[in-house]
Design an enzyme around this catalytic site. Structure first.
Site, PDB file in Angstrom:
ATOM      1  N   GLU A  45      -9.053  -3.028  -7.085  1.00 22.72           N
ATOM      2  CA  GLU A  45      -8.463  -2.524  -8.324  1.00 22.72           C
ATOM      3  C   GLU A  45      -9.570  -2.329  -9.362  1.00 22.72           C
ATOM      4  O   GLU A  45     -10.495  -3.138  -9.443  1.00 22.72           O
ATOM      5  CB  GLU A  45      -7.467  -3.575  -8.839  1.00 22.72           C
ATOM      6  N   LYS A  47       1.083   0.628 -10.353  1.00 25.33           N
ATOM      7  CA  LYS A  47       1.269  -0.818 -10.554  1.00 25.33           C
ATOM      8  C   LYS A  47       2.382  -1.090 -11.566  1.00 25.33           C
ATOM      9  O   LYS A  47       2.404  -0.490 -12.647  1.00 25.33           O
ATOM     10  CB  LYS A  47      -0.043  -1.420 -11.059  1.00 25.33           C
ATOM     11  N   CYS A  82      -2.581  -6.509  -7.354  1.00 25.91           N
ATOM     12  CA  CYS A  82      -2.914  -7.674  -8.183  1.00 25.91           C
ATOM     13  C   CYS A  82      -1.706  -8.506  -8.603  1.00 25.91           C
ATOM     14  O   CYS A  82      -1.051  -9.125  -7.769  1.00 25.91           O
ATOM     15  CB  CYS A  82      -3.729  -7.210  -9.388  1.00 25.91           C
TER      16      CYS A  82
END
Ligand SMILES: *[C@@H]1O[C@H](CO)[C@@H](O)[C@H](O)[C@H]1NC(C)=O
Ligand SMILES: *[C@@H]1O[C@H](CO)[C@@H](O)[C@H](O)[C@H]1NC(C)=O
Ligand SMILES: *[C@@H]1O[C@H](CO)[C@@H](O)[C@H](O)[C@H]1NC(C)=O
Ligand SMILES: *[C@@H]1O[C@H](CO)[C@@H](O)[C@H](O)[C@H]1NC(C)=O
Ligand SMILES: *[C@@H]1O[C@H](CO)[C@@H](O)[C@H](O)[C@H]1NC(C)=O
Length: 502
Positions: A80, A179, A212
């Site tokens: 990321e 995300k 994440c």
């Protein structure tokens, strides 16, 4: 019945078959990337300058892609924010962004770079994939314009998404994931309106992807496994290690084990901000992982995985509270020290003897520990800790945690503080809890922040126990990390109940 032993038996059983059918296995790669940060600026730089910066990182990633392909990898994951870091505002991010189309458009940027306007980064990633005949996973910022016909459109008329892109071995864009669970420092970005469950099929299994902090939530992470039945999760991340419970390698390996999937994690490498911890994890154990606070170099990991990993997930075969509920006549610890770990108030009680049985309770959760140390050292204190409540920072989620930790010093107020080394060997431990959820993730970490899956196992009655036959390292923590994934309305109800002191 012993779960891990079952897996080992299973592996032996199928191994001769696997060998003759090459397609049952594939080689995967992840790259922990020592990101080269662009200078932080107050005003946006030009797109050409931004591209020059990103090309510095792309050059490094390209080497890793070539190396991975040479080693037979079919897919490689990069981290990321791996092209430009995260020090931006809504103006300075602009030159780093590209419009990423819906993969349904069937696009090979390497062949038709201008089809959707300038997209030099996607072109380069696509060419890397195509030239090395390997799937490439990367993380960039997608830009979408909007206007007042959309009530949620930001005042500057654009959405900026933290976006994973996947190019197949012909360079075609096959997946785009925005995300959902953004973290502090991503105020310049937007979450999509709803979580996106993104999967794609390959000759080596079905893949799902998230990013994440998404790992802490139900949607899309758990849905990809439970409902959409993916074989392998792709996980670009930029993860600060929060010891003891949110250490990167520990949470990644626990998630793979608890959910019963392959898990490919790629982290940024930057020791000065505590970022390291990537791996290639199978459900039974990590195949390769990397945690290194000593050097500043990136690292390529390459390992073989099953296309369709067995065994089934722990949450579906383990009755997590069976053993703990069978324990009667115990007296919970009354001498407890309260310590806040990452905004959650835990209670800890000291392991005062070299061996013993101790219990600690909070509300409906009781944690039980039976243990035997090789010796009770005067300079090290261990404690049994409990947390049973709602975590409310960086999103809300309900946690039930039983944890054995080495305290940072001999002062009990330091239990749960980050500590990386220890000297106390445990000849035996058995940890269990009266969990109200099936989603319990077993995490065990040894001195030097090392994983050692062969030194512990989970029993069907919910006990996390040491394998006494295996010589191990000094223990840092052994944790049962329970997650109660509630629907939003239930969660609000719970907050109301807690606020009302029920
Ligand atoms: C506003 O956005 C919608 C949806 O993207 C689009 O169809 C429409 O043409 C836009 N209107 C203007 C005035 O730009
Ligand atoms: C680590 O990250 C910081 C920014 O948070 C940066 O200033 C520093 O240069 C990075 N270190 C290395 C070795 O790249
Ligand atoms: C309570 O625990 C602390 C820390 O382990 C210890 O120093 C103290 O003696 C204990 N108190 C009692 C009454 O057992
Ligand atoms: C702990 O409990 C087990 C049974 O649950 C018992 O066999 C053992 O003797 C106990 N150990 C200690 C040190 O009290
Ligand atoms: C333990 O640490 C706390 C908090 O720093 C401090 O108030 C206390 O005095 C310490 N206790 C001992 C015995 O050193």
């Amino acid at each position: 019945m012993v779960f891990i032993q079952l897996c080992v038996a299973f592996l032996f059983l199928v191994f001769p078959v696997c060998k003759s059918q090459a397609s049952d296995k594939y080689i995967a790669a992840v790259y922990e990337h020592a990101l080269v940060f662009p200078d932080v600026t107050e005003k946006p730089i030009t797109p050409a300058e931004a591209l020059r910066m990103m090309n510095i990182n792309l050059d490094i990633l390209e080497k890793a892609v070539k190396e991975a392909a040479k080693k037979g990898a079919r897919i490689i994951v990069t981290p990321e924010d791996g092209l430009h870091g995260w020090h931006f505002n809504r103006e300075t991010i602009v030159p780093y962004t590209e419009d990423v189309p819906d993969p349904q458009v069937n696009w090979i940027p390497c062949k038709y770079p201008q089809r959707f306007g300038p997209a030099p980064v996607q072109e380069r990633l696509s060419c890397m994939a195509k030239d090395s005949t390997i799937y490439v996973v990367a993380n960039i910022v997608d830009r979408k314009t909007c206007n007042s016909s959309d009530p949620l459109c930001p005042s500057d008329g654009r959405y900026y998404y933290n976006t994973n892109v996947v190019f197949d071995s012909e360079g075609k864009l096959v997946a785009r994931y925005h995300k959902y669970n953004l973290f502090t420092g991503e105020e310049h970005l937007n979450p999509p309106k709803e979580p996106e469950q993104i999967t794609f099929d390959t000759p080596f299994g079905k893949f799902g992807i998230f990013t994440c902090w998404d790992i802490m939530f139900y949607d899309p992470a758990v849905i990809l496994v439970n409902t959409l039945k993916v074989d392998t999760i792709l996980f670009p991340t930029a993860w600060f290690n929060f010891l003891p419970h949110l250490s990167a390698v520990k949470i990644q390996s626990a998630w793979a084990m608890g959910m019963g999937v392959n898990f490919l994690s790629s982290n940024i490498h930057n020791t000065s901000i505590g970022m390291t911890g990537s791996g290639i994890y199978a459900p039974d154990k990590p195949r390769e992982y990397y945690y290194n606070m000593e050097t500043d170099e990136g690292k390529l990991l390459v390992s073989e995985l099953d296309v369709h990993p067995k065994p089934s997930a722990l949450y579906s075969v383990v009755d997590w509270n069976l053993y703990a509920n069978s324990i009667k006549n115990f007296s919970p610890a009354t001498n407890v020290t309260r310590v806040v770990i990452y905004f959650d108030e835990y209670m800890f009680t000291e392991l005062t003897e070299a061996e013993g049985n101790i219990s600690i309770c909070h509300g409906d959760l009781c944690c039980h520990l039976t243990y035997r140390m090789a010796e009770k050292r005067k300079d090290e204190v261990y404690a049994l800790g409990i947390f049973n409540g709602l975590h409310v920072v960086e999103g809300q989620f309900y946690l039930q945690i039983c944890t054995l930790v080495k305290c940072k010093t001999t002062n009990m107020t330091t239990c749960g503080r980050p500590v990386e080394t220890s000297s106390t060997f445990f000849k035996e431990f058995s940890l269990s809890g009266t969990f109200g959820t099936n989603y319990v993730f077993p995490e065990v970490l040894f001195s030097g922040v090392q994983l050692a899956p062969e030194t512990f196992k989970v029993l069907k009655d919910g006990r996390l126990i040491s394998q006494s036959s295996v010589s191990s390292k000094p223990l840092l923590t052994a944790t049962l990390y329970g997650r109660c994934f509630l629907g939003l309305s239930l969660q609000h109800e719970l907050i109301r109940l807690i606020a009302a002191g029920v």
